[in-house]
Motif scaffolding. Structure first.
Motif, mmCIF file in Angstrom:
data_model
loop_
_atom_site.group_PDB
_atom_site.id
_atom_site.type_symbol
_atom_site.label_atom_id
_atom_site.label_comp_id
_atom_site.label_asym_id
_atom_site.label_seq_id
_atom_site.Cartn_x
_atom_site.Cartn_y
_atom_site.Cartn_z
ATOM 1 N N ASP A 122 22.182 -32.438 -6.497
ATOM 2 C CA ASP A 122 22.290 -31.669 -5.268
ATOM 3 C C ASP A 122 23.742 -31.227 -5.107
ATOM 4 O OD1 ASP A 122 21.674 -30.436 -2.912
ATOM 5 O OD2 ASP A 122 21.398 -32.267 -1.738
ATOM 6 N N ASN A 124 27.379 -30.979 -3.463
ATOM 7 C CA ASN A 124 28.259 -31.879 -2.728
ATOM 8 C C ASN A 124 28.471 -31.267 -1.342
ATOM 9 O OD1 ASN A 124 30.341 -33.340 -1.619
ATOM 10 N ND2 ASN A 124 31.573 -33.384 -3.486
ATOM 11 N N TRP A 244 26.375 -34.055 -6.230
ATOM 12 C CA TRP A 244 25.756 -35.324 -5.849
ATOM 13 C C TRP A 244 24.483 -35.525 -6.645
ATOM 14 C CZ3 TRP A 244 26.116 -34.943 0.228
ATOM 15 C CH2 TRP A 244 27.431 -35.226 0.615
ATOM 16 N N ASN A 246 21.227 -37.710 -6.133
ATOM 17 C CA ASN A 246 20.499 -38.542 -5.181
ATOM 18 C C ASN A 246 19.410 -39.309 -5.913
ATOM 19 O OD1 ASN A 246 21.977 -37.640 -2.916
ATOM 20 N ND2 ASN A 246 20.737 -35.783 -2.818
ATOM 21 N N THR A 294 17.664 -43.856 -0.668
ATOM 22 C CA THR A 294 18.402 -42.811 -1.378
ATOM 23 C C THR A 294 19.830 -43.272 -1.607
ATOM 24 O OG1 THR A 294 17.044 -41.066 -0.405
ATOM 25 C CG2 THR A 294 19.180 -40.417 -1.322
ATOM 26 N N ARG A 296 23.416 -42.227 -3.183
ATOM 27 C CA ARG A 296 24.171 -41.010 -3.493
ATOM 28 C C ARG A 296 25.271 -41.336 -4.504
ATOM 29 N NH1 ARG A 296 25.966 -38.234 1.730
ATOM 30 N NH2 ARG A 296 23.757 -37.613 1.699
ATOM 31 N N GLU A 298 28.284 -39.592 -7.001
ATOM 32 C CA GLU A 298 29.113 -38.399 -7.212
ATOM 33 C C GLU A 298 29.444 -38.256 -8.687
ATOM 34 O OE1 GLU A 298 32.146 -36.862 -4.251
ATOM 35 O OE2 GLU A 298 33.450 -37.700 -5.794
#
Length: 403
Positions: A122, A124, A244, A246, A294, A296, A298
């Motif tokens: 996804d 950032n 990101w 997830n 979820t 997350r 990076e």
């Protein structure tokens, strides 16, 4: 499956080797019929009844009776010697091998394992720029942009004519010619307050609005000839330097995830490559339909190859931790509770309720109900548990004495 006479005889002999002790006046399963000498002297003990170990719920008065299975019966004795006050199933040590009983110790160790889950790439959402009009005006020119375009930092979005700026800039030029530094500074400050970037003095009311960051245009509302209101959004740009990932982690593994934990991702589009990152957040709500959290992560995306929407297999680092462990095969799951069969080292066995945690590499984590060093039955425990259930031996509760 039908048992022949030899198989029935062998199975009956195995059951007959199991002895039940229920408190001080427990019951013993023996392999002989009739009265036998008591353990403490020459007084014969009288059987309570006779039964077939394969159908222990059937009781007979005659030692020569045959059960509904067609098997001979064995006596059930009352133990009057008061040798034990601990309830349990007792097995003659010489019969343990025939019954396949194998013991293991509850030990403190490291529960190894990794957590592999799936996730999706996804944007950032912390790397977002909103491109707005600072004053009312008109769009004179657009630059052929469209949602989804990747642009660099400083790329032009639209040329805007702001009539208010033209008048203010004209006033500034007139004041500047007076040479009065105080008035010049005040006029320049007014330019800044009405939104002219940097208090610029050129352009006579026309300015080019540019993207402050490089990335992808996610929304674009700039159209030629459109009238703009102060603060109206022209475009939204998401940076692509980082993305990101997830990941969906089962809620039962929530304790295995922590912020700062390393993670690697594998994507079908890049076989043989691994992208490394770290966990930056565990979101506070769970997905009700999938019972997952979820997580997350990076990931660096300097070359822009990681694109939002891509699926990935996520490896969440080393999830090893110290725990009290027993072999997984020793755990009996009844549906309502979880048990192990405790061994006291003298041939006596008793069920104990436990609360278990994670399982890995053939080992199960014990959260409550056992202490290190206690012996449990790792093989043959179902036979002992069945005998304990049929004769009403209560399991040691989790809060019970470990002795």
């Amino acid at each position: 499956m039908t048992l022949n006479s030899l198989q029935r005889s062998q199975l009956a002999a195995a059951f007959a080797a199991v002895t039940l002790v229920a408190g001080a006046g427990g019951y013993y399963l023996a392999s002989s019929r009739g009265a036998v000498p008591a353990a403490g002297g020459n007084v014969s003990r009288k059987p309570l009844y006779y039964y077939d170990p394969m159908v222990p719920q059937e009781h007979y008065d005659n030692p020569n009776s045959l059960s509904s299975m067609g098997m001979g019966t064995v006596p059930k004795y009352a133990d009057d010697d008061g040798a034990s006050t601990t309830p349990g199933v007792k097995v003659d040590p010489s019969s343990m091998q025939n019954l396949g009983i194998r013991l293991a110790s509850a030990t403190n160790g490291t529960l190894a394992g990794s957590l592999d889950v799936t996730g999706a790439i996804d944007f950032n959402q912390r790397d977002v720029a909103i491109v707005q009009a600072r004053a009312a005006g008109f769009i004179q020119r657009i630059y052929g942009r469209a949602p989804g375009d990747v642009i660099r930092a400083g790329a032009p979005i639209a040329d805007v004519l702001v009539p208010e700026w033209g008048g203010a800039q004209g006033e500034y030029e007139a004041v500047r010619k007076t040479g009065d530094q105080a008035l010049i500074a005040a006029a320049r400050q007014r330019l800044r307050l009405i939104g002219i970037p940097g208090g610029a003095t050129g352009g006579r009311g026309t300015t080019t609005i540019r993207s402050p960051i490089g990335g992808v245009i996610t929304t674009l509302d700039a159209r030629a000839g459109v009238t703009l209101a102060p603060g109206q959004t022209l475009a939204q740009v998401n940076g692509l330097g980082t993305v990101w990932l997830n990941a969906a982690v089962p809620e039962v593994r929530a304790t295995d995830v922590r912020v700062g934990q390393p993670a690697t991702a594998e994507l079908a589009g890049f076989p043989g490559e691994r992208f490394t990152g770290r966990v930056i957040a565990v979101l506070p709500t769970a997905q009700a339909d999938s019972r997952t959290l979820t997580v997350r992560i990076e990931l660096a995306n300097r070359d822009g190859r990681l694109r939002p929407g891509m699926f990935a297999t996520v490896h969440l680092g080393d999830t090893s931790r110290s725990a009290l462990l027993v072999p997984s095969e020793a755990v009996i799951r009844t549906g309502k509770r979880t048990l192990v069969m405790l061994a006291d080292g003298k041939g006596r066995f008793r069920p104990a309720e436990v609360r278990i945690g994670r399982e890995a590499s053939g080992q199960t984590e014990i959260l409550a109900g056992l202490v290190a060093g206690e012996k449990v039955v790792a093989s043959g425990q179902f036979l002992l548990d069945s005998e304990a259930s049929l004769t009403g031996i209560a399991a040691r509760p989790i809060s019970g004495d470990a002795k």
